[in-house]
Design a protein around this motif. Structure first.
Motif, PDB file in Angstrom:
ATOM      1  N   GLU A 150     -19.920 -17.316  32.929  1.00  0.00           N
ATOM      2  CA  GLU A 150     -19.803 -16.397  31.780  1.00  0.00           C
ATOM      3  C   GLU A 150     -19.298 -15.049  32.263  1.00  0.00           C
ATOM      4  N   LYS A 151     -18.689 -14.286  31.385  1.00  0.00           N
ATOM      5  CA  LYS A 151     -18.308 -12.923  31.726  1.00  0.00           C
ATOM      6  C   LYS A 151     -19.547 -12.089  32.070  1.00  0.00           C
ATOM      7  N   PRO A 152     -19.483 -10.974  32.737  1.00  0.00           N
ATOM      8  CA  PRO A 152     -18.237 -10.313  33.126  1.00  0.00           C
ATOM      9  C   PRO A 152     -17.595 -10.922  34.374  1.00  0.00           C
ATOM     10  N   ASP A 180     -15.358 -17.745  27.255  1.00  0.00           N
ATOM     11  CA  ASP A 180     -15.208 -16.581  26.392  1.00  0.00           C
ATOM     12  C   ASP A 180     -15.618 -17.148  25.043  1.00  0.00           C
ATOM     13  N   HIS A 181     -16.789 -16.805  24.571  1.00  0.00           N
ATOM     14  CA  HIS A 181     -17.335 -17.585  23.456  1.00  0.00           C
ATOM     15  C   HIS A 181     -16.522 -17.423  22.167  1.00  0.00           C
ATOM     16  N   TYR A 182     -15.610 -16.411  22.124  1.00  0.00           N
ATOM     17  CA  TYR A 182     -14.762 -16.302  20.935  1.00  0.00           C
ATOM     18  C   TYR A 182     -13.837 -17.512  20.793  1.00  0.00           C
ATOM     19  N   LEU A 183     -13.524 -18.142  21.902  1.00  0.00           N
ATOM     20  CA  LEU A 183     -12.651 -19.323  21.847  1.00  0.00           C
ATOM     21  C   LEU A 183     -13.351 -20.533  21.240  1.00  0.00           C
ATOM     22  N   GLY A 184     -14.672 -20.429  21.097  1.00  0.00           N
ATOM     23  CA  GLY A 184     -15.407 -21.525  20.478  1.00  0.00           C
ATOM     24  C   GLY A 184     -15.604 -21.322  18.985  1.00  0.00           C
ATOM     25  N   LYS A 185     -15.164 -20.176  18.480  1.00  0.00           N
ATOM     26  CA  LYS A 185     -15.400 -19.901  17.052  1.00  0.00           C
ATOM     27  C   LYS A 185     -14.414 -20.686  16.180  1.00  0.00           C
ATOM     28  N   GLU A 186     -14.925 -21.167  15.098  1.00  0.00           N
ATOM     29  CA  GLU A 186     -14.145 -22.034  14.209  1.00  0.00           C
ATOM     30  C   GLU A 186     -12.811 -21.403  13.802  1.00  0.00           C
ATOM     31  N   SER A 216     -10.000  -6.708  14.576  1.00  0.00           N
ATOM     32  CA  SER A 216     -11.127  -5.768  14.543  1.00  0.00           C
ATOM     33  C   SER A 216     -12.458  -6.457  14.728  1.00  0.00           C
ATOM     34  N   PHE A 217     -13.303  -5.794  15.466  1.00  0.00           N
ATOM     35  CA  PHE A 217     -14.675  -6.267  15.703  1.00  0.00           C
ATOM     36  C   PHE A 217     -15.609  -5.136  15.291  1.00  0.00           C
ATOM     37  N   LYS A 218     -16.500  -5.416  14.355  1.00  0.00           N
ATOM     38  CA  LYS A 218     -17.453  -4.387  13.924  1.00  0.00           C
ATOM     39  C   LYS A 218     -18.869  -4.945  13.993  1.00  0.00           C
ATOM     40  N   GLU A 219     -19.744  -4.174  14.612  1.00  0.00           N
ATOM     41  CA  GLU A 219     -21.160  -4.572  14.660  1.00  0.00           C
ATOM     42  C   GLU A 219     -21.990  -3.457  14.061  1.00  0.00           C
ATOM     43  N   PRO A 220     -22.991  -3.802  13.253  1.00  0.00           N
ATOM     44  CA  PRO A 220     -23.754  -2.737  12.597  1.00  0.00           C
ATOM     45  C   PRO A 220     -24.948  -2.249  13.425  1.00  0.00           C
ATOM     46  N   GLY A 225     -31.546  -0.991  23.737  1.00  0.00           N
ATOM     47  CA  GLY A 225     -32.230  -1.461  24.937  1.00  0.00           C
ATOM     48  C   GLY A 225     -31.324  -2.169  25.933  1.00  0.00           C
ATOM     49  N   ARG A 226     -30.082  -2.426  25.506  1.00  0.00           N
ATOM     50  CA  ARG A 226     -29.145  -3.094  26.405  1.00  0.00           C
ATOM     51  C   ARG A 226     -28.205  -2.061  27.045  1.00  0.00           C
ATOM     52  N   GLY A 227     -28.627  -0.800  26.923  1.00  0.00           N
ATOM     53  CA  GLY A 227     -27.758   0.296  27.346  1.00  0.00           C
ATOM     54  C   GLY A 227     -27.442   0.302  28.832  1.00  0.00           C
ATOM     55  N   GLY A 228     -28.364  -0.185  29.647  1.00  0.00           N
ATOM     56  CA  GLY A 228     -28.134  -0.206  31.096  1.00  0.00           C
ATOM     57  C   GLY A 228     -26.908  -1.025  31.429  1.00  0.00           C
ATOM     58  N   TYR A 229     -26.857  -2.243  30.894  1.00  0.00           N
ATOM     59  CA  TYR A 229     -25.683  -3.110  31.093  1.00  0.00           C
ATOM     60  C   TYR A 229     -24.463  -2.471  30.450  1.00  0.00           C
ATOM     61  N   PHE A 230     -24.641  -2.056  29.200  1.00  0.00           N
ATOM     62  CA  PHE A 230     -23.490  -1.620  28.428  1.00  0.00           C
ATOM     63  C   PHE A 230     -22.810  -0.416  29.073  1.00  0.00           C
ATOM     64  N   ARG A 237     -14.523  -3.412  28.083  1.00  0.00           N
ATOM     65  CA  ARG A 237     -14.831  -4.604  28.897  1.00  0.00           C
ATOM     66  C   ARG A 237     -15.741  -5.568  28.145  1.00  0.00           C
ATOM     67  N   ASP A 238     -16.531  -5.031  27.225  1.00  0.00           N
ATOM     68  CA  ASP A 238     -17.483  -5.884  26.500  1.00  0.00           C
ATOM     69  C   ASP A 238     -16.765  -6.750  25.451  1.00  0.00           C
ATOM     70  N   ILE A 239     -15.777  -6.203  24.795  1.00  0.00           N
ATOM     71  CA  ILE A 239     -15.169  -6.900  23.644  1.00  0.00           C
ATOM     72  C   ILE A 239     -13.632  -7.009  23.718  1.00  0.00           C
ATOM     73  N   LEU A 240     -12.943  -5.906  23.974  1.00  0.00           N
ATOM     74  CA  LEU A 240     -11.478  -5.921  23.799  1.00  0.00           C
ATOM     75  C   LEU A 240     -10.762  -6.754  24.858  1.00  0.00           C
ATOM     76  N   ILE A 368     -12.973 -13.997  10.817  1.00  0.00           N
ATOM     77  CA  ILE A 368     -13.626 -14.855  11.814  1.00  0.00           C
ATOM     78  C   ILE A 368     -15.125 -14.944  11.533  1.00  0.00           C
ATOM     79  N   GLN A 369     -15.716 -13.816  11.137  1.00  0.00           N
ATOM     80  CA  GLN A 369     -17.126 -13.799  10.766  1.00  0.00           C
ATOM     81  C   GLN A 369     -17.470 -12.506  10.049  1.00  0.00           C
ATOM     82  N   PRO A 370     -18.511 -12.417   9.261  1.00  0.00           N
ATOM     83  CA  PRO A 370     -19.272 -13.552   8.757  1.00  0.00           C
ATOM     84  C   PRO A 370     -18.471 -14.203   7.626  1.00  0.00           C
TER      85      PRO A 370
HETATM   86  C1  BG6 Z   1     -20.823 -10.387  23.664  1.00  0.00           C
HETATM   87  C2  BG6 Z   1     -21.011  -8.923  23.909  1.00  0.00           C
HETATM   88  O1  BG6 Z   1     -19.871 -10.914  24.541  1.00  0.00           O
HETATM   89  O2  BG6 Z   1     -20.408 -10.586  22.343  1.00  0.00           O
HETATM   90  C3  BG6 Z   1     -21.999  -8.330  22.922  1.00  0.00           C
HETATM   91  O3  BG6 Z   1     -21.464  -8.712  25.249  1.00  0.00           O
HETATM   92  C4  BG6 Z   1     -21.605  -8.665  21.509  1.00  0.00           C
HETATM   93  O4  BG6 Z   1     -22.073  -6.924  23.078  1.00  0.00           O
HETATM   94  C5  BG6 Z   1     -21.331 -10.153  21.362  1.00  0.00           C
HETATM   95  O5  BG6 Z   1     -22.666  -8.269  20.658  1.00  0.00           O
HETATM   96  C6  BG6 Z   1     -20.757 -10.471  19.997  1.00  0.00           C
HETATM   97  O6  BG6 Z   1     -20.709 -11.854  19.810  1.00  0.00           O
HETATM   98  P1  BG6 Z   1     -20.736 -12.461  18.337  1.00  0.00           P
HETATM   99  O7  BG6 Z   1     -20.561 -13.911  18.556  1.00  0.00           O
HETATM  100  O8  BG6 Z   1     -22.070 -12.095  17.768  1.00  0.00           O
HETATM  101  O9  BG6 Z   1     -19.613 -11.828  17.596  1.00  0.00           O
END
Ligand code: BG6
Length: 484
Positions: A150-152, A180-186, A216-220, A225-230, A237-240, A368-370
């Motif tokens: 898995e990434k990174p 890259d789990h986006y490649l598994g999305k329908e 575009s990717f938007k998360e609300p 608590g995941r700030g250390g990694y982030f 690096r996390d998304i784009l 792509i979602q939701p």
């Molecule tokens: C991960 C990121 O790869 O994808 C997370 O590390 C992000 O920060 C997540 O929240 C988003 O995945 P999904 O499937 O919920 O869009």
């Protein structure tokens, strides 16, 4: 394909990824009858715990909201398929112990040959030692071995190359499945069908018809608590650099010779190679600040004080090939925004001059979602006596069109692909290399390797992003119609 005699080892079995994604996905596959018969799942982690505790943890994320007795019974069956081994990530004795555990299971097989799938749901610091120890101690000589990582995959071009070459000392490319789990999305998988099974789409898929593309990717929610990694990685690096760039490559590649995995991946690499490194002028960075009772990024205790790490980024990429020259591709992603949404928006050009005034441009949106959907914004005559055009939509919302279909979770689809030995939806080594080439220069700039670190523009938690976003997009020719 692994049909029987299969062991799946989940390294990092007590970690976040395993609980949230890996085990629920394995259960989903089991429940729907997609795991090989006689499969056995072995959890491995450092934590010392008995099997009861292990089962409690691994099944705590499996959803059964209505207490459906059938699901509950399946969960009980699923537990019986699974056992736990605790051990270190860096000594031979622990991995030899794991090997003995697997051999004991395999003694019960009625046919010859074994299949071992090793899933590394682990932090990057232990990728390499685990991959090496597994190769030395747990590699089946009488069967097939596969490893999922898995990434990174590194932090820039050089560190990625170093990581890959360390992993390659023990694992061949054809044994390696990089998720890259986006490649598994329908809807990402659907791109191949939308583009190549529809003449109507294919004909419009180039610079002559399309004015701009936004992914575009938007998360609300914020880092919570995941700030250390982030903070070490940042939104790019996390998304784009991975998820959105993968979507871009499938959206823009030429038609592959066939749907064989290497044919698809060859085309993805080819289009990515046509993208020059992103320039600083094509970047907008943001960081969320507290608003509406929600904390800012810097209020997260796991984030270093005064960090200038971007939690939002918009970048413009250009593809220098005949099909796409001059079309801006805007990749944008942010945490703590106003909604949860991932979509691709292709805006078409204006109708050539004159005959209509003030009409909207066509747009094709692939959500792509939701709520997966494809919709096309189309101008239509206002019904009635007047002759006027109004914007309308041709709307394919999956929930309405495919009422009884269960859309698999991305991780289910990908684990199933790995079981089948299909690499199409996994990232090849040379894809990673080109992906990092595109992003490394701006990442070094953002990391402060080339002078002072750029300051991200603040945006309130729950907003649409930095205030400069609209002008960033509009200067690339995007015309706001009835859209976003
Ligand atoms: C991960 C990121 O790869 O994808 C997370 O590390 C992000 O920060 C997540 O929240 C988003 O995945 P999904 O499937 O919920 O869009």
């Amino acid at each position: 394909e692994f049909k029987d005699n299969t062991i799946i080892v989940v390294f990092g079995a007590s970690g976040d990824l395993a609980k949230k994604k890996t085990y629920p996905a394995l259960f989903g596959l089991y429940r729907n009858g997609y795991l090989p018969k006689d499969v056995h799942i072995v959890g491995y982690a450092r934590t010392k715990m008995d099997e009861e505790e292990y089962h409690k943890r691994t099944t705590s994320y499996i959803k059964n909201p209505n207490n459906d007795p059938e699901v509950a019974a399946k969960i009980e069956e699923f537990k019986k398929l699974s056992s736990y081994v605790s051990g270190n990530y860096d000594d031979n004795a622990s991995f030899q112990n794991l090997a003995r555990h697997m051999e004991a299971i395999e003694k019960g097989y009625k046919t010859r040959g074994v299949n071992r799938l090793f899933y590394l749901a682990l932090p990057p610091s232990v990728f390499v030692p685990v991959a090496q120890h597994v190769k030395v101690c747990c590699y089946a000589t009488n069967g097939t071995n596969r490893i999922i990582v898995e990434k990174p995959f590194g932090k820039d071009l050089q560190s990625c190359r170093d990581l890959l070459s360390s992993l390659k000392q023990s694992w061949q490319e054809e044994e390696t499945y990089r998720i890259d789990h986006y490649l598994g999305k329908e809807m990402v998988k659907n791109l191949l069908v939308l583009r190549f099974a529809n003449v109507a789409m294919g004909a419009a898929w180039d610079k002559h018809s399309i004015s701009s593309v936004q992914i575009s990717f938007k998360e609300p929610f914020g880092t919570e608590g995941r700030g250390g990694y982030f903070d070490e990685f940042g939104i790019i690096r996390d998304i784009l650099q991975n998820h959105l760039l993968q979507v871009l490559s499938i959206l823009t590649m030429e038609r592959p010779v066939s749907f064989a995995s290497e044919d698809i991946r060859d085309e993805k690499v080819k289009v990515l190679r046509s993208i020059p490194p992103i320039e600083r002028k094509d970047v907008l960075l943001g960081q969320y600040v507290g608003a509406n009772g929600k904390p800012g990024y810097l209020d997260d205790d796991t984030v270093p004080k005064g960090s200038v790490c971007p939690t939002f980024a918009a970048t413009t990429l250009w593809i220098n090939n005949e099909r796409w020259e001059g079309v801006p591709f805007i990749l944008k992603a942010g945490k703590a925004l106003n909604e949860a949404k991932v979509e691709i928006r292709l805006q078409f050009k204006d109708v050539t001059s004159g005959i209509f005034k003030d009409i909207s441009r066509n747009e094709l949106v692939i959500r792509i979602q939701p709520s997966e959907a494809v919709y096309l914004k189309l101008n239509t005559k206002t019904p009635g006596y007047a002759f006027r055009a109004i914007p309308t939509e041709m709307d394919l919302t999956y929930k309405r069109r495919f009422t009884d279909t269960n859309i698999p979770e991305a991780y289910e689809a990908l684990i199933l692909d790995a079981i089948k030995g299909d690499h199409s939806n996994f990232v090849r080594d040379d894809e990673l290399d080109v992906a990092w080439k595109i992003f490394t220069p701006i990442l070094h700039w953002i990391d402060g390797r080339e002078g002072p670190r750029p300051k991200p523009s603040p945006y309130p938690y729950g907003s649409r992003g930095p205030k400069e976003l609209d002008s960033f997009i509009e200067k690339l020719g995007y015309k706001r119609g009835t859209g976003e």
